[in-house]
Design a protein around this motif. Structure first.
Motif, PDB file in Angstrom:
ATOM      1  N   VAL A 151       0.832  -1.196   0.000  1.00  0.00           N
ATOM      2  CA  VAL A 151       0.000   0.000   0.000  1.00  0.00           C
ATOM      3  C   VAL A 151       0.873   1.255   0.000  1.00  0.00           C
ATOM      4  CG1 VAL A 151      -1.928   1.187   1.121  1.00  0.00           C
ATOM      5  CG2 VAL A 151      -1.673  -1.288   1.395  1.00  0.00           C
ATOM      6  N   PRO A 152       0.558   2.246  -0.845  1.00  0.00           N
ATOM      7  CA  PRO A 152       1.294   3.521  -0.800  1.00  0.00           C
ATOM      8  C   PRO A 152       0.778   4.428   0.313  1.00  0.00           C
ATOM      9  CG  PRO A 152      -0.348   3.604  -2.519  1.00  0.00           C
ATOM     10  CD  PRO A 152      -0.409   2.205  -1.936  1.00  0.00           C
ATOM     11  N   PHE A 153       1.509   5.494   0.573  1.00  0.00           N
ATOM     12  CA  PHE A 153       1.118   6.516   1.556  1.00  0.00           C
ATOM     13  C   PHE A 153       0.747   5.861   2.885  1.00  0.00           C
ATOM     14  CE2 PHE A 153      -0.667   7.988  -2.674  1.00  0.00           C
ATOM     15  CZ  PHE A 153       0.479   8.686  -3.043  1.00  0.00           C
ATOM     16  N   SER A 154       1.604   4.961   3.338  1.00  0.00           N
ATOM     17  CA  SER A 154       1.266   4.079   4.459  1.00  0.00           C
ATOM     18  C   SER A 154       1.182   4.796   5.797  1.00  0.00           C
ATOM     19  CB  SER A 154       2.304   2.961   4.561  1.00  0.00           C
ATOM     20  OG  SER A 154       3.602   3.514   4.783  1.00  0.00           O
ATOM     21  N   TRP A 155       1.677   6.008   5.873  1.00  0.00           N
ATOM     22  CA  TRP A 155       1.687   6.749   7.138  1.00  0.00           C
ATOM     23  C   TRP A 155       0.421   7.583   7.347  1.00  0.00           C
ATOM     24  CZ3 TRP A 155       4.193   7.816   2.682  1.00  0.00           C
ATOM     25  CH2 TRP A 155       3.908   9.037   2.072  1.00  0.00           C
ATOM     26  N   ARG A 156      -0.482   7.590   6.362  1.00  0.00           N
ATOM     27  CA  ARG A 156      -1.643   8.469   6.423  1.00  0.00           C
ATOM     28  C   ARG A 156      -2.818   7.812   7.138  1.00  0.00           C
ATOM     29  NH1 ARG A 156      -0.665  13.723   4.503  1.00  0.00           N
ATOM     30  NH2 ARG A 156      -2.915  13.855   4.715  1.00  0.00           N
ATOM     31  N   ARG A 157      -3.267   8.431   8.216  1.00  0.00           N
ATOM     32  CA  ARG A 157      -4.507   8.000   8.860  1.00  0.00           C
ATOM     33  C   ARG A 157      -5.693   8.617   8.117  1.00  0.00           C
ATOM     34  NH1 ARG A 157      -4.646   5.345  13.546  1.00  0.00           N
ATOM     35  NH2 ARG A 157      -2.659   5.107  14.659  1.00  0.00           N
ATOM     36  N   THR A 158      -6.725   7.813   7.913  1.00  0.00           N
ATOM     37  CA  THR A 158      -7.899   8.271   7.170  1.00  0.00           C
ATOM     38  C   THR A 158      -9.171   7.823   7.869  1.00  0.00           C
ATOM     39  OG1 THR A 158      -6.683   8.132   5.080  1.00  0.00           O
ATOM     40  CG2 THR A 158      -9.085   8.184   4.944  1.00  0.00           C
ATOM     41  N   ALA A 159     -10.125   8.738   7.948  1.00  0.00           N
ATOM     42  CA  ALA A 159     -11.439   8.411   8.526  1.00  0.00           C
ATOM     43  C   ALA A 159     -12.331   7.877   7.402  1.00  0.00           C
ATOM     44  CB  ALA A 159     -12.048   9.639   9.188  1.00  0.00           C
ATOM     45  N   PHE A 160     -12.023   6.677   6.941  1.00  0.00           N
ATOM     46  CA  PHE A 160     -12.735   6.064   5.820  1.00  0.00           C
ATOM     47  C   PHE A 160     -14.232   6.001   6.088  1.00  0.00           C
ATOM     48  CE2 PHE A 160      -8.455   4.261   5.616  1.00  0.00           C
ATOM     49  CZ  PHE A 160      -8.146   4.456   4.274  1.00  0.00           C
ATOM     50  N   ILE A 161     -15.011   6.150   5.008  1.00  0.00           N
ATOM     51  CA  ILE A 161     -16.469   6.121   5.137  1.00  0.00           C
ATOM     52  C   ILE A 161     -17.072   5.032   4.263  1.00  0.00           C
ATOM     53  CG2 ILE A 161     -16.726   7.930   3.376  1.00  0.00           C
ATOM     54  CD1 ILE A 161     -19.242   8.854   5.037  1.00  0.00           C
ATOM     55  N   ASP A 162     -18.090   4.389   4.792  1.00  0.00           N
ATOM     56  CA  ASP A 162     -18.839   3.381   4.045  1.00  0.00           C
ATOM     57  C   ASP A 162     -19.705   4.097   3.003  1.00  0.00           C
ATOM     58  OD1 ASP A 162     -20.846   1.520   3.202  1.00  0.00           O
ATOM     59  OD2 ASP A 162     -20.581   0.392   5.060  1.00  0.00           O
ATOM     60  N   PRO A 163     -19.623   3.715   1.714  1.00  0.00           N
ATOM     61  CA  PRO A 163     -20.482   4.351   0.705  1.00  0.00           C
ATOM     62  C   PRO A 163     -21.963   4.302   1.044  1.00  0.00           C
ATOM     63  CG  PRO A 163     -18.798   3.036  -0.362  1.00  0.00           C
ATOM     64  CD  PRO A 163     -18.709   2.736   1.111  1.00  0.00           C
ATOM     65  N   GLY A 164     -22.375   3.276   1.774  1.00  0.00           N
ATOM     66  CA  GLY A 164     -23.771   3.191   2.179  1.00  0.00           C
ATOM     67  C   GLY A 164     -24.175   4.320   3.109  1.00  0.00           C
ATOM     68  N   ASP A 165     -23.240   4.798   3.916  1.00  0.00           N
ATOM     69  CA  ASP A 165     -23.531   5.937   4.785  1.00  0.00           C
ATOM     70  C   ASP A 165     -23.634   7.228   3.975  1.00  0.00           C
ATOM     71  OD1 ASP A 165     -23.716   4.529   7.142  1.00  0.00           O
ATOM     72  OD2 ASP A 165     -21.596   4.744   7.634  1.00  0.00           O
ATOM     73  N   ILE A 166     -22.825   7.358   2.937  1.00  0.00           N
ATOM     74  CA  ILE A 166     -22.961   8.519   2.051  1.00  0.00           C
ATOM     75  C   ILE A 166     -24.343   8.505   1.409  1.00  0.00           C
ATOM     76  CG2 ILE A 166     -22.011   9.738   0.061  1.00  0.00           C
ATOM     77  CD1 ILE A 166     -19.364   8.242   0.578  1.00  0.00           C
TER      78      ILE A 166
END
Length: 277
Positions: A151-166
Motif C-alpha cells: 500500500v502507498p502513503f502508508s503513514w496516512r490516517r484516514t477516517a474512511f467512510i462506508d459508501p452506504g452511509d454517504i
C-alpha cells in the motif's frame, strides 16, 4: 420524482435502494441501458452528463437530483437541470473541494463543480466524503495472489467512510429541506492506518495478511501507469505535501441519519466475499 445519476456506482446503487424502499419515485440516469431493478418502481433514462445536449427531457418532472462532480461542462449541465425544472441538487464532491486549490487537478474540478451548482439558481446540498472504505476492493488482485498487501502513503490516517452511509445522507438531503444550503463533511467513526486496514481485512477473511509499505517512487511509477500524471500529482499533493488531512472525524453522518456511521471492521466483515472472490 427524484433522479439519481451514477446509479451503478457504490453510492448511487445504495441510494437507489434506500429511496425505493422508502417509497419514493425514482429515475436513474446512465450512459448505458440498465437491465436490472424493479421496473415498475424505477424509471431508467439514458444520457451522458458530459454531453448536456443528450439530456433532452431527462430531468423533466424531477424535483431533486443526486449527481457527482467533475463533468466536462458543469455550468451547462446545471443550466440543463434548472431549465427542465429541477429545484434542488445534491452534489457529491470531496474534502479537497474545501481547499480550493486550482493548481491541483482534483481539488480544481471539485471546486468548480460546487461553484457551478452554487451559481445555477437551484438550491443545493454538497456532500464531501473522505476516502471510501470500498477503495479496499482494489487490493482484491493482491489478495487472490497471496497474503501480501502493498500500500502507498502508508503513514496516512484516514477516517474512511462506508459508501452506504454517504447514500443514507444523500437520501435525506434529497427530501429534507433542512439540509438545503449545507456543506456536509462525511467520515467514518475513526481514523485508521493502512496497516490497520490490512489487519482488519485479514481477520474478516480468516487469513494472516502481511502489510508492506510502497515507497513514494514506486507509487508514482505504478500510478502513472494507469492514470494521467496530473491526477497522480494531485494525490501526491494531498498525501505527501499534506494539502489535506483526512484523519479528522466529522459528526455529520450521525446528525443527518440519526445513527453512528459504520466502522471499517463492519464493512470488512460484510464485504470479505468480494475481496476473496
Amino acid at each position: 420524482m427524484l433522479l439519481v445519476a451514477g446509479a451503478t456506482g457504490n453510492v448511487g446503487s445504495a441510494l437507489v435502494d434506500i429511496l425505493t424502499a422508502a417509497g419514493h419515485r425514482i429515475r436513474t440516469l446512465t450512459r448505458n441501458p440498465l437491465t436490472t431493478g424493479p421496473q415498475d418502481e424505477i424509471q431508467h433514462v439514458i444520457g451522458d452528463l458530459n454531453k448536456p445536449k443528450s439530456l433532452d427531457g431527462a430531468f423533466t418532472g424531477v424535483k431533486a437530483v443526486f449527481t457527482l462532480a467533475g463533468y466536462d461542462d458543469m455550468p451547462a449541465l446545471a443550466a440543463t437541470m434548472r431549465d427542465q425544472g429541477v429545484e434542488h441538487v445534491v452534489l457529491m464532491t470531496g474534502g479537497s473541494a474545501g481547499i480550493q486549490r486550482m493548481d491541483n487537478a482534483i481539488s480544481r474540478y471539485m471546486t468548480l463543480s460546487e461553484r457551478a451548482i452554487r451559481e445555477s439558481g437551484m438550491t443545493w446540498t454538497f456532500l464531501r466524503p473522505r476516502a471510501f472504505m470500498s477503495n479496499s476492493l482494489r487490493w482484491a488482485p493482491q489478495l487472490r495472489a497471496g497474503n501480501l498487501v502493498r500500500v502507498p502513503f502508508s503513514w496516512r490516517r484516514t477516517a474512511f467512510i462506508d459508501p452506504g452511509d454517504i447514500a443514507a445522507v444523500a437520501a435525506r438531503a434529497l427530501v429534507a429541506d433542512e439540509h438545503r444550503g449545507a456543506v456536509l463533511e462525511l467520515t467514518g467513526p475513526d481514523a485508521i492506518l493502512p496497516a490497520e486496514q490490512v489487519e482488519i481485512l485479514g481477520a474478516a477473511l480468516g487469513r494472516k495478511l502481511r502489510f508492506e509499505a510502497v515507497s513514494n517512487d514506486e507509487a508514482r511509477i505504478e500510478m502513472e501507469s494507469r492514470m494521467p500524471k496530473e491526477r497522480v500529482d494531485a494525490y501526491f499533493g494531498f498525501y505527501v505535501d499534506d494539502l489535506i488531512d483526512e484523519s479528522v472525524v466529522f459528526p455529520a453522518v450521525g446528525e443527518v441519519v440519526g445513527r453512528p456511521p459504520r466502522d471499517y471492521r463492519t464493512w470488512a466483515a460484510d464485504n470479505a466475499h468480494r475481496l476473496a472472490a
